[in-house]
Design an enzyme around this catalytic site. Structure first.
Site: not given
Ligand code: GLY
Length: 568
Positions: A377, A395, A419, A448, A470
């Protein structure tokens, strides 16, 4: 030239022309990042930070610079910068008003709860992570337009001009980029069934131009937000997605809206901390962890000391256990935010904490389990000359998202569908297991961990911070705040400091390798903690801006990436 003279000249250069942009007169003995008097942009690429600052120089504000920086990242940092992804903005206006914008991707109308399961109910490998079915409806263009329309000062054509030039004239590939592209090359070729613009022939110091993206951005500049969601770009995108097995339609794109959402704000000692609410778990988890650790004297325990690590890890465990069970898109699930972030609830959560031994993970919650998420991200922070501050995390989810590159439009598409929890109770590609709260439904936003955060002290702007990583995003933001507030590190030192992470399950403490005192690691192991130094060479790539006591700004750019602060 004698060494003293060399040193004097270096100090002079540093203090009079940092990045040829900055002048400062403060004298510092600490290891500070770039100091600027008026404005600062910190992002994953120097080109993007510079373009953001250029827009501010032209009289634009943080929201104009947001549009420029975000699009410049899509050009020069395609690993995570994007048109084909989504993100979250936290802002604090000069008058103290705060808010957040959610431009997270959504599930397509034709999506179903079991769309990634086979006829036996088993998760189909890779379906939610690579290729057309992995793609969520992108939110980035809607987000940057919504923010800029409401608060910006310049016209879109002025803002996008330098970005289009960057795409046309090209930018230099860095060593880290060369390595990343090479790492993902075979997967990108396989998914796209051909070599694309980004391929392993690219080497550090090569110049790369993205003419297709320049044309896409020009159309968006000419026709506005709807070019992406209803115009020629939308039609080209949907036609491309169809050939890749995606279920995204023109109706999906046309229905997409970014949403203003109430922020999550809480007190930690004399700090007022504002972060993002669901559908990101960032703000809730940050609140929970900080409120659970607040009664402990971390300053007295010491930075990255045994006791500090124990307290922080145990609070993280409890917060992540709640995250995986309770959190999802608030438009679809009821979340008891008040209870989850209340002092009484959180004091109770820490009741069984002990310095004697780790709290067993199965005694913490009956909830479901979260594994590690992808960590590709990107975050940027901006403070403008009018006193507005923003923190933005954006991201594609995985590195280069779904790996699908829309040749004709010049950008990658996200794999944000991963996710979601594909099947409650079972790990997905990244080890993520979730509960019903984060199951798939048409038009729902996937949970997220992004945690763009703004901190105030004595009612004034104090810090803007965020990171990729993440599930380690939340704990990296947490440690950066603690490093400045509790341990009195500079912004740059706070970012440089080694980081650790615990997320309840797997039952282990991730640590950046060879960065922690070996005696502390041994003591933690003796107490019963499992230490994992091999999982992650780096934890987070934090960018932040700190307001110093004399009113100047310190930009902290994480050298774990190519991140750069630019200001004046
Ligand atoms: N794709 C990583 C997040 O949104 O946490």
């Amino acid at each position: 030239m004698n060494r003293l003279l060399t040193l004097f000249i270096l100090v002079l250069i540093n203090f009079t022309s940092c990045k040829n942009e900055t002048k400062t007169t403060i004298s510092e003995t600490k290891n500070r990042g770039l100091i600027a008097r008026k404005v600062m942009v910190v992002s994953a690429r120097e080109e993007a930070s510079k373009i953001g600052v250029d827009i501010l120089k032209q009289g634009g504000n943080a929201f104009d610079a947001m549009m420029a920086t975000e699009m410049a990242l899509a050009v020069a940092y395609p690993y995570a910068g994007n048109l084909g992804g989504g993100g979250f903005l936290v802002y604090r206006m000069a008058d103290g008003k705060k808010g957040t914008l959610d431009y997270r991707e959504k599930a397509p109308l034709a999506s179903t709860k079991d769309m990634y399961l086979d006829e036996n109910g088993a998760v189909i490998k890779n379906l939610s992570t690579v290729g057309g079915m992995a793609v969520g409806i992108p939110g980035t263009i809607a987000g940057i337009f919504k923010a800029q329309e409401r608060f910006g000062k310049l016209d879109v054509a002025t803002i996008l001009k330098p970005v289009i030039e960057l795409a046309k004239n090209g930018y230099i590939i860095t060593r880290k980029q060369e390595t990343r592209i090479a790492h993902y090359d075979s997967m990108i070729r396989a998914v796209n069934e051909k070599e694309i613009l980004y391929n392993n022939n690219l080497k550090a110091d090569d110049k790369i131009m993205n003419l297709a993206l320049a044309e896409t951005l020009q159309r968006i500049s000419d026709n506005g937000r709807d070019e992406f969601y209803k115009g020629e770009t939308a039609k080209k995108l949907v036609a491309f997605l169809k050939t890749k097995g995606s279920i995204i339609t023109l109706e999906d794109l046309a229905k997409y809206e970014a949403k203003w959402r109430d922020p999550i704000t809480f007190q930690y000692n004399d700090l007022t901390i504002t972060s993002i609410a669901p559908p990101s778990s960032g703000g809730v988890c940050l609140t929970q962890i900080m409120k659970m650790i607040e009664p402990f004297d971390l300053k007295d325990f010491g930075h990255n000391s045994l006791k500090t690590i124990q307290v922080v890890v145990e609070a993280e465990k409890r917060a992540y256990a709640d995250r995986s069970f309770y959190l999802g898109d608030p438009d679809f699930v009821d979340i008891s935010l008040k209870t989850l972030t209340s002092d009484v609830y959180l004091q109770n959560r820490m009741k069984n904490f002990s310095f004697e031994n780790p709290t067993p993970v199965d005694s913490i919650s009956h909830g479901n389990v979260a594994g590690y998420e992808s960590d590709e991200t990107t975050h940027y922070s901006i403070v403008d000359q009018f006193g507005n501050a923003i923190a933005v995390t954006t991201t594609l989810n995985g590195g280069y998202g779904s790996k699908l590159f829309v040749d004709e439009l010049g950008f990658f598409l996200n794999n944000e569908m991963d996710d979601f929890s594909s099947k409650p109770g079972e790990p997905n590609y990244y080890g993520l297991i979730g509960a019903d709260a984060n199951s798939i439904a048409p038009e729902k936003r996937m949970l997220s961990s992004m945690t763009p955060t703004i901190i105030e002290k004595d009612g004034e702007f104090y810090m803007s911070v965020g990171t990729p990583g993440g599930s380690t995003i939340i704990t990296s933001v947490l440690q950066t705040i603690l490093n400045v507030h509790e341990f009195e590190l500079t912004m740059q030192e706070a970012i440089n400091a080694p980081r650790f992470h615990n997320q309840w399950l797997p039952d282990e403490i991730l640590m950046e390798p060879n960065a922690f005192d070996i005696n502390i690691i041994k003591q933690l192991e003796a107490l019963g903690y499992t230490i994992n130094e091999s999982r992650s060479p780096i934890i987070g790539i934090v960018d932040g801006i700190l307001m110093l006591e004399n009113g100047t700004l310190e930009g902290g750019a994480d050298k774990r990436g190519d991140d750069t602060a630019v200001g004046f």
